[in-house]
Design a protein around this motif. Structure first.
Motif, short mmCIF file in Angstrom:
data_model
loop_
_atom_site.label_atom_id
_atom_site.label_comp_id
_atom_site.label_asym_id
_atom_site.label_seq_id
_atom_site.Cartn_x
_atom_site.Cartn_y
_atom_site.Cartn_z
N ASP A 142 6.81 -5.17 23.34
CA ASP A 142 6.64 -6.41 24.75
C ASP A 142 6.13 -7.68 24.15
OD1 ASP A 142 7.74 -4.67 26.56
OD2 ASP A 142 5.85 -3.74 26.71
N LEU A 143 5.98 -7.87 22.82
CA LEU A 143 5.29 -8.88 22.33
C LEU A 143 6.30 -9.87 21.24
CD1 LEU A 143 1.67 -7.81 21.42
CD2 LEU A 143 2.49 -9.39 23.34
N CYS A 144 7.19 -9.12 20.31
CA CYS A 144 7.66 -9.90 19.24
C CYS A 144 8.78 -9.00 18.48
CB CYS A 144 6.88 -10.24 18.13
SG CYS A 144 5.78 -8.97 17.41
N PHE A 145 9.66 -9.64 17.83
CA PHE A 145 10.56 -9.03 17.02
C PHE A 145 10.00 -8.63 15.84
CE2 PHE A 145 13.01 -9.54 13.21
CZ PHE A 145 14.17 -8.90 13.38
N VAL A 146 10.29 -7.55 15.28
CA VAL A 146 9.49 -7.08 14.07
C VAL A 146 10.83 -5.95 12.94
CG1 VAL A 146 8.68 -4.79 14.78
CG2 VAL A 146 7.71 -5.93 12.90
N GLY A 147 10.72 -6.63 11.70
CA GLY A 147 11.76 -6.02 10.81
C GLY A 147 11.26 -6.10 9.65
N ARG A 148 11.94 -5.35 8.71
CA ARG A 148 11.38 -5.27 7.35
C ARG A 148 12.38 -6.27 6.52
NH1 ARG A 148 12.75 -0.33 2.93
NH2 ARG A 148 11.41 -0.82 1.23
N ASN A 149 11.81 -7.05 5.88
CA ASN A 149 12.47 -8.10 5.28
C ASN A 149 12.73 -7.84 3.69
OD1 ASN A 149 13.49 -10.84 5.74
ND2 ASN A 149 11.78 -11.86 4.66
N GLY A 150 12.57 -6.57 3.26
CA GLY A 150 13.02 -6.42 1.99
C GLY A 150 11.63 -5.89 1.21
N GLY A 151 11.91 -4.82 0.50
CA GLY A 151 10.70 -4.28 -0.38
C GLY A 151 9.57 -3.86 0.43
N ASN A 152 8.28 -4.57 0.20
CA ASN A 152 7.03 -4.40 0.88
C ASN A 152 6.70 -5.38 1.91
OD1 ASN A 152 6.62 -6.02 -1.04
ND2 ASN A 152 4.62 -5.35 -1.61
N ASP B 151 -0.77 -13.73 22.08
CA ASP B 151 -0.08 -12.65 21.90
C ASP B 151 -0.11 -12.31 20.30
OD1 ASP B 151 1.20 -12.87 24.27
OD2 ASP B 151 2.51 -14.19 23.82
N ILE B 152 -0.06 -13.26 19.29
CA ILE B 152 -0.31 -12.88 17.89
C ILE B 152 -1.75 -12.04 17.62
CG2 ILE B 152 -0.55 -13.72 15.59
CD1 ILE B 152 1.15 -16.15 16.56
N ASN B 153 -2.63 -12.47 18.47
CA ASN B 153 -4.09 -11.86 18.23
C ASN B 153 -3.98 -10.22 18.68
OD1 ASN B 153 -4.97 -14.12 16.96
ND2 ASN B 153 -5.93 -14.79 18.93
N THR B 154 -3.14 -10.18 19.83
CA THR B 154 -3.00 -8.99 20.32
C THR B 154 -2.28 -7.85 19.52
OG1 THR B 154 -3.02 -9.73 22.66
CG2 THR B 154 -2.14 -7.50 22.24
N PHE B 155 -1.43 -8.37 18.88
CA PHE B 155 -0.45 -7.80 17.98
C PHE B 155 -1.48 -7.22 16.76
CE2 PHE B 155 2.43 -8.25 14.30
CZ PHE B 155 3.14 -6.98 14.47
N LEU B 156 -2.05 -8.13 16.19
CA LEU B 156 -2.62 -8.02 14.96
C LEU B 156 -3.94 -6.90 15.15
CD1 LEU B 156 -2.85 -11.48 13.29
CD2 LEU B 156 -1.31 -9.58 12.59
#
Length: 228
Positions: A151-161, A174-179
């Motif tokens: 319910d906060l953001c899109f998240v994906g693997r952008n390659g490697g680590n 929102d960013i603070n809640t996510f982190l």
């Protein structure tokens, strides 16, 4: 087959079943029809052909519906394979690029934020324990990001680590809640002595004024801040 075709076929199947039930009821419970069918060979032949036609129509419609269901399942699996990273289960690089493409050649919205993650100890784990253990850690960290992003953001693997989180219509809260969610879940994961620990860094870019004009600037700065 389109969705409207599926609806049409479903209605057609229901009508055939209803008409068949009505015909069967008339033949069995109407004395005149029952007597006529029993005494006249031509009527019996006609009824047999009609029942054959109804049966074949039912089978053809049922086959179409079965094929459509199988087609939908195959399409979902193909879509998942194209857009999902096989190791992490998150959106893959292709999906991350598709998200970025939505904002290319556009002025950067003031409510668009970005967090880049670096799983910092994955190289050491691959070297000491092998890539199977490294992939397992990537999957565990990905699951944490996925749950934290709800319910906060899109998240994906952008390659490697590297992992990318993009906040649309986002706020600093929102960013603070996510982190904070990520931090708590990683702490909980690392508290188990039987597991290799998750070690990560992150960089944030949000509301940078004239310093960033495009989404590529946003992502570049968040990536740079990982190492600051």
């Amino acid at each position: 087959m389109k969705k409207n075709d599926f609806t049409y076929k479903t209605i057609q199947l229901i009508l055939f079943i209803t008409l068949t039930a009505i015909c069967l009821y008339i033949i069995l419970f109407d004395p005149r029809m029952y007597h006529l069918a029993a005494s006249d060979a031509s009527v019996r032949m006609l009824c047999a052909f009609l029942w054959l036609i109804l049966g074949l129509s039912f089978l053809f419609i049922y086959r179409d519906l079965t094929f459509f269901s199988s087609y939908k399942k195959d399409f979902r699996e193909l879509d998942y394979a194209v857009h999902s990273d096989p190791v992490s289960g998150l959106a893959n690089r292709f999906s991350c690029d598709a998200m970025i493409d939505r904002y290319l050649d556009r002025a950067l919205p003031p409510d668009l934020g970005c967090v880049m993650f670096d799983l910092t100890n994955i190289g050491e784990i691959n070297r000491l324990y092998g890539h199977i253990q490294g992939n397992r850690l990537i999957k565990e960290f990905s699951e944490i990001l996925k749950n934290a992003a709800s319910d906060l953001c899109f998240v994906g693997r952008n390659g490697g680590n590297k992992f990318l989180a993009v906040f649309e219509d986002g706020t600093q809260k929102d960013i603070n809640t996510f982190l904070e969610r990520v931090h708590q879940k990683v702490q909980s994961f690392n508290s188990s002595a039987a597991r290799q620990p998750i070690e990560y860094r992150y960089g944030i870019a949000f509301h940078e004024g004239n310093e960033m004009l495009l989404i590529t600037d946003l992502i570049a700065i968040s990536n740079k801040r990982i190492y600051q």
